[in-house]
Design a protein around this motif. Structure first.
Motif, PDB file in Angstrom:
ATOM      1  N   ARG A  44       0.667  -1.239  -0.051  1.00 29.62           N
ATOM      2  CA  ARG A  44       0.026   0.143  -0.214  1.00 29.62           C
ATOM      3  C   ARG A  44       0.997   1.321   0.138  1.00 29.62           C
ATOM      4  O   ARG A  44       1.375   1.663   1.088  1.00 29.62           O
ATOM      5  N   PRO A  52     -11.098   0.444  -2.766  1.00 29.99           N
ATOM      6  CA  PRO A  52     -11.101   0.279  -1.478  1.00 29.99           C
ATOM      7  C   PRO A  52     -12.094  -0.829  -1.185  1.00 29.99           C
ATOM      8  O   PRO A  52     -13.091  -0.990  -1.888  1.00 29.99           O
ATOM      9  N   GLY A  53     -11.636  -1.841  -0.397  1.00 30.02           N
ATOM     10  CA  GLY A  53     -12.246  -2.958   0.012  1.00 30.02           C
ATOM     11  C   GLY A  53     -12.437  -4.210  -0.754  1.00 30.02           C
ATOM     12  O   GLY A  53     -12.954  -5.023  -0.379  1.00 30.02           O
ATOM     13  N   SER A  54     -11.713  -3.974  -1.967  1.00 27.94           N
ATOM     14  CA  SER A  54     -11.627  -5.015  -2.895  1.00 27.94           C
ATOM     15  C   SER A  54     -10.578  -6.223  -2.266  1.00 27.94           C
ATOM     16  O   SER A  54      -9.807  -6.016  -1.336  1.00 27.94           O
ATOM     17  N   PRO A  55     -10.681  -7.430  -2.953  1.00 29.21           N
ATOM     18  CA  PRO A  55     -10.000  -8.372  -2.311  1.00 29.21           C
ATOM     19  C   PRO A  55      -8.376  -7.986  -2.473  1.00 29.21           C
ATOM     20  O   PRO A  55      -7.715  -8.419  -1.481  1.00 29.21           O
ATOM     21  N   ARG A  56      -8.196  -7.284  -3.519  1.00 28.13           N
ATOM     22  CA  ARG A  56      -6.612  -6.902  -3.658  1.00 28.13           C
ATOM     23  C   ARG A  56      -6.280  -5.805  -2.657  1.00 28.13           C
ATOM     24  O   ARG A  56      -5.088  -6.061  -1.965  1.00 28.13           O
ATOM     25  N   ALA A  57      -7.018  -5.006  -2.216  1.00 29.34           N
ATOM     26  CA  ALA A  57      -7.012  -4.035  -1.406  1.00 29.34           C
ATOM     27  C   ALA A  57      -6.859  -4.688  -0.188  1.00 29.34           C
ATOM     28  O   ALA A  57      -5.852  -4.120   1.034  1.00 29.34           O
ATOM     29  N   ARG A  58      -7.573  -5.842   0.301  1.00 31.13           N
ATOM     30  CA  ARG A  58      -7.249  -6.489   1.672  1.00 31.13           C
ATOM     31  C   ARG A  58      -5.871  -7.147   1.697  1.00 31.13           C
ATOM     32  O   ARG A  58      -5.577  -7.359   2.830  1.00 31.13           O
ATOM     33  N   MET A  59      -5.458  -7.435   0.411  1.00 30.14           N
ATOM     34  CA  MET A  59      -4.191  -8.204   0.621  1.00 30.14           C
ATOM     35  C   MET A  59      -2.953  -7.500   0.766  1.00 30.14           C
ATOM     36  O   MET A  59      -2.014  -7.873   0.912  1.00 30.14           O
ATOM     37  N   LYS A 119      -0.035  -5.086   1.966  1.00 30.98           N
ATOM     38  CA  LYS A 119       0.716  -4.967   2.973  1.00 30.98           C
ATOM     39  C   LYS A 119       1.303  -3.646   3.127  1.00 30.98           C
ATOM     40  O   LYS A 119       1.507  -2.943   2.231  1.00 30.98           O
ATOM     41  N   SER A 120       1.732  -3.261   4.484  1.00 36.50           N
ATOM     42  CA  SER A 120       2.372  -1.963   4.540  1.00 36.50           C
ATOM     43  C   SER A 120       3.838  -1.638   3.910  1.00 36.50           C
ATOM     44  O   SER A 120       4.402  -2.549   4.156  1.00 36.50           O
TER      45      SER A 120
END
Ligand SMILES: NC(=O)c1ccc[n+]([C@@H]2O[C@H](COP(=O)([O-])OP(=O)(O)OC[C@H]3O[C@@H](n4cnc5c(N)ncnc54)[C@H](OP(=O)(O)O)[C@@H]3O)[C@@H](O)[C@H]2O)c1
Length: 254
Positions: free
Chosen positions: A186, A196-203, A205-206
């Protein structure tokens, strides 16, 4: 204590890595084209912490004159560069049909030629001392191309090729060469292109966790860092079942 040069050190992964290096007590030179981003990074990293040292040197890593001059400036003030982290990069997120030939050329200059120029600038001193690390930040897309990032994928494949060639060329000299293959992290480079909130977004990392993985790889003199966990699995599965994995990727993006 090591002397490190992090290209693209003012933002994202480079900034997080510069902070991690600084906190470990190393002396870190950060470069990037935007002076304001570098100044802000130095101020924020130093606030509340006294540890190593930080020095911002603004400039464009695709320009040979800037790149050749930087190690001379560092030598005069601190000494020889021990760790070069070729992290600067850019992605237009265009498909082949959306991209001009000039865009491919620019992607190669930013994402690969810059690393070649920086390596040329530090390698002779590293070889003479028989130590040092050159880290090239490629991408998962440098091993498995994306149709949505055509010129970026091509340039990151080139960087992966350069990394593998250089590693073999300097084997036995004491110089360590490491390739880094991040998945989705990210940062300002990626966030505008992920819902935002998509499966990719959830995966995602910082940048801090990516920086920690790079630092661990540096200390252990690893050959490659593939991060996060799904990167080695996806690359292995893609090598075995390319058509199936490409179909899955299309479904995943919906
Ligand atoms: N984020 C991800 O998911 C991801 C995944 C795989 C690989 N990567 C790679 O990780 C690296 C860091 O990216 P990031 O995600 O942290 O994005 P970022 O925050 O946009 O960082 C890119 C950095 O590169 C610098 N840069 C770009 N072109 C430059 C040039 N010509 N000369 C000097 N500096 C230049 C930028 O600074 P200026 O604009 O000020 O020059 C910026 O600080 C890149 O190589 C990227 O391809 C990222």
């Amino acid at each position: 204590m090591k002397i490190a040069w992090v290209t693209g050190g003012g933002t994202g992964i480079g900034r997080a890595l510069s902070e991690a290096l600084y906190r470990e007590g190393h002396w870190v030179v950060i470069s990037g084209r935007r002076q304001d981003a570098l100044t802000q990074a130095v101020e924020q990293i130093k606030t509340g912490h006294t540890s190593g040292d930080l020095w911002a040197l603004p400039g464009d890593v695709t320009e040979a004159a800037f790149v050749e001059d930087l190690p001379r400036k560092v030598r005069a003030r601190w000494g020889e560069i021990d760790w070069l982290i070729n992290n600067a990069g850019a992605n237009t997120n265009h498909s082949f049909q959306q991209s001009s030939p000039e865009e491919f050329e620019q992607a190669f200059r930013t994402n690969c030629l810059s690393a070649i120029l920086c390596a040329r600038a530090v390698l002779p001193a590293m070889r003479a001392r028989g130590s040092g690390s050159i880290v090239n930040v490629s991408s998962i897309l440098g091993r498995w191309a994306s149709p949505d990032s055509s010129s970026y994928s091509v340039s990151k494949y080139a960087l992966a090729g350069f990394t593998d060639a250089l590693r073999q060329e300097v084997a036995g000299t004491g110089v360590h060469v490491m390739g880094v293959y991040p998945g989705f992290i990210r940062t300002a480079m990626t966030l505008p292109f992920v819902a935002p909130g998509s499966p990719r977004a959830r995966m995602g990392k910082s940048p801090e966790s990516m920086a920690a993985a790079i630092l661990k790889g540096l200390h252990r003199q690893k050959r490659e860092v593939l991060y996060p966990w799904y990167v080695p699995i996806a690359l292995r599965l893609h090598a075995w079942f390319p058509a199936t994995l490409e179909k899955l990727r299309r479904l995943f993006k919906r």
